[in-house]
Design an enzyme around this catalytic site. Structure first.
Site, PDB file in Angstrom:
ATOM      1  N   LYS A  52      -2.779  -2.266   7.532  1.00 12.67           N
ATOM      2  CA  LYS A  52      -3.030  -2.899   6.285  1.00 12.67           C
ATOM      3  C   LYS A  52      -2.979  -4.579   6.831  1.00 12.67           C
ATOM      4  O   LYS A  52      -2.114  -5.100   7.203  1.00 12.67           O
ATOM      5  CB  LYS A  52      -2.414  -2.764   5.117  1.00 12.67           C
ATOM      6  N   ARG A  95       4.921  -0.940  -8.444  1.00 16.22           N
ATOM      7  CA  ARG A  95       5.493  -2.566  -8.808  1.00 16.22           C
ATOM      8  C   ARG A  95       5.896  -2.143 -10.319  1.00 16.22           C
ATOM      9  O   ARG A  95       6.131  -3.001 -10.930  1.00 16.22           O
ATOM     10  CB  ARG A  95       4.294  -3.404  -8.843  1.00 16.22           C
ATOM     11  N   GLU A 142      -4.854   3.566  -4.692  1.00 14.17           N
ATOM     12  CA  GLU A 142      -3.386   3.031  -4.066  1.00 14.17           C
ATOM     13  C   GLU A 142      -2.551   2.672  -5.360  1.00 14.17           C
ATOM     14  O   GLU A 142      -2.828   1.771  -5.819  1.00 14.17           O
ATOM     15  CB  GLU A 142      -3.429   1.987  -3.036  1.00 14.17           C
TER      16      GLU A 142
HETATM   17  C1  3PG Z   1      -2.019  -5.576  -2.152  1.00 16.20           C
HETATM   18  O1  3PG Z   1      -0.884  -5.010  -2.569  1.00 16.20           O
HETATM   19  O2  3PG Z   1      -2.791  -5.290  -1.552  1.00 16.20           O
HETATM   20  C2  3PG Z   1      -2.686  -6.729  -3.406  1.00 16.20           C
HETATM   21  O3  3PG Z   1      -1.824  -7.187  -4.024  1.00 16.20           O
HETATM   22  C3  3PG Z   1      -3.998  -6.550  -3.415  1.00 16.20           C
HETATM   23  O4  3PG Z   1      -4.424  -7.753  -3.495  1.00 16.20           O
HETATM   24  P1  3PG Z   1      -5.684  -8.316  -4.695  1.00 16.20           P
HETATM   25  O5  3PG Z   1      -4.482  -8.374  -5.915  1.00 16.20           O
HETATM   26  O6  3PG Z   1      -5.746  -9.998  -4.102  1.00 16.20           O
HETATM   27  O7  3PG Z   1      -6.839  -7.736  -4.785  1.00 16.20           O
END
Ligand code: 3PG
Length: 321
Positions: free
Chosen positions: A131, A47, A43
């Protein structure tokens, strides 16, 4: 791939890494490390400005990889992502316009939710996979269990605070389709060209997801009398025999087969979190599945299988925990 096929792919792989990439020229190297580490899926989050081009480069260089877009906040970004090759769309929260754009265009979409009201909204929009974000700060596995009560039809992709230490408890939760997270593809690993480390972290994550637990050793005997004779010989070691239709178990760790079972010398049994996922995993390692060894649970899912290959004359089987 249809939506159902993509979701089945997520389930069988069990993990969708969340990528934040600053420089699109590193996309191919990143994809290569992930594929080598056993995770042909990503994914890529919007950003950074590099996201769109990274999606394009990853999907072109590795067409077998399922690349999607994350942090998609509106239909315009969803459209850009899909044009670049994104096969699924993820959002941190639930935005109705984005969901509807994806549904209209036949693109699988998993918006983020973390309350019962949001899950309900997702369900009423016709979604079956959501999600769960941010997972750890929203109550983690306990919250997922509680949401499973009123929403048994919903499966969750879980991200936010998942790491190698807690991923197994998520992987075991019945309503988790796949876990996600950024720890194996952190931006600084990508920026510093740490491709071997990314590959190793991917491999570690995929292995941990399986939850391998040694179950028992199987010994082949020449018929029931021979098997019975062996059980008598193990008894003085304090092991308690119990008979099944085709074998004797000594405690739970040695199985003596009445007839010669699989394997030149015998077999080794492992317990795993999810049999379909482990089938996918062992295939990715080059094993082939002995379909004539399947047994099924009440829902018709395979709960037990052997691989055709042996290790040191031992056949290997896997079964649900
Ligand atoms: C996301 O967008 O799903 C999160 O930023 C992922 O979470 P993590 O960085 O805590 O793994």
């Amino acid at each position: 791939m249809t939506e159902a096929e993509i979701f089945e792919f997520f389930h069988n792989l069990g993990i969708v890494p969340v990528v934040k990439i600053d420089d699109a020229s590193k996309a191919e190297k990143l994809a290569e490390a992930m594929v080598k580490g056993g995770i042909p899926c990503a994914e890529v989050t919007f950003r950074t400005d590099a996201a769109e081009e990274a999606i394009r480069r990853m999907s072109t260089a590795f067409p077998e990889m399922i690349v999607g877009a994350g942090t998609v906040l509106n239909p315009e970004t969803a459209e850009r992502a899909v044009k670049a090759g994104a096969k699924f769309i993820v959002s941190p929260g639930l935005d109705e316009d984005t969901v509807k754009w994806c549904q209209k265009n036949g693109v699988p979409v998993t918006p983020g939710v973390c309350t019962a009201s949001e899950v309900q909204k997702g369900v009423n929009l016709g979604l079956k996979v959501l999600k769960f974000f941010p997972a750890e700060s929203s109550g983690g596995v306990k919250m997922l269990k509680d949401l499973g009560g009123p929403f048994p039809q919903v499966k969750f992709m879980t991200t936010g605070g998942i790491n190698p230490d807690n991923l197994e408890e998520y992987a075991r939760a019945k309503n988790v389709l796949a876990v996600g997270g950024s720890w194996m593809v952190k931006a600084d690993l990508i920026n510093n060209d740490k491709w071997d480390e990314i590959e190793a972290l991917c491999r570690e994550a995929v292995t941990k997801l399986q939850g391998f637990e040694f179950a028992h050793f199987g010994i082949n005997a020449n018929g029931k009398d021979d098997a019975e004779d062996m059980t008598k010989k193990f008894s003085p070691f304090g092991m308690v025999p119990s008979a099944t239709s085709k074998s004797f178990f000594m405690d739970k760790t040695i199985e003596i087969m009445n007839e010669n079972g699989r394997g030149k010398h015998g077999h080794i049994g492992y317990k795993v979190n999810d049999v379909a996922r482990t089938m996918n995993y062992v295939k990715s390692l080059g094993y082939t599945i002995a379909e004539d060894s399947f047994s099924y649970d009440a829902k018709g899912n395979v709960k037990f299988f052997y691989v055709n290959e042996e290790i040191g004359g031992f056949a290997i089987h896997f079964m649900a925990k």
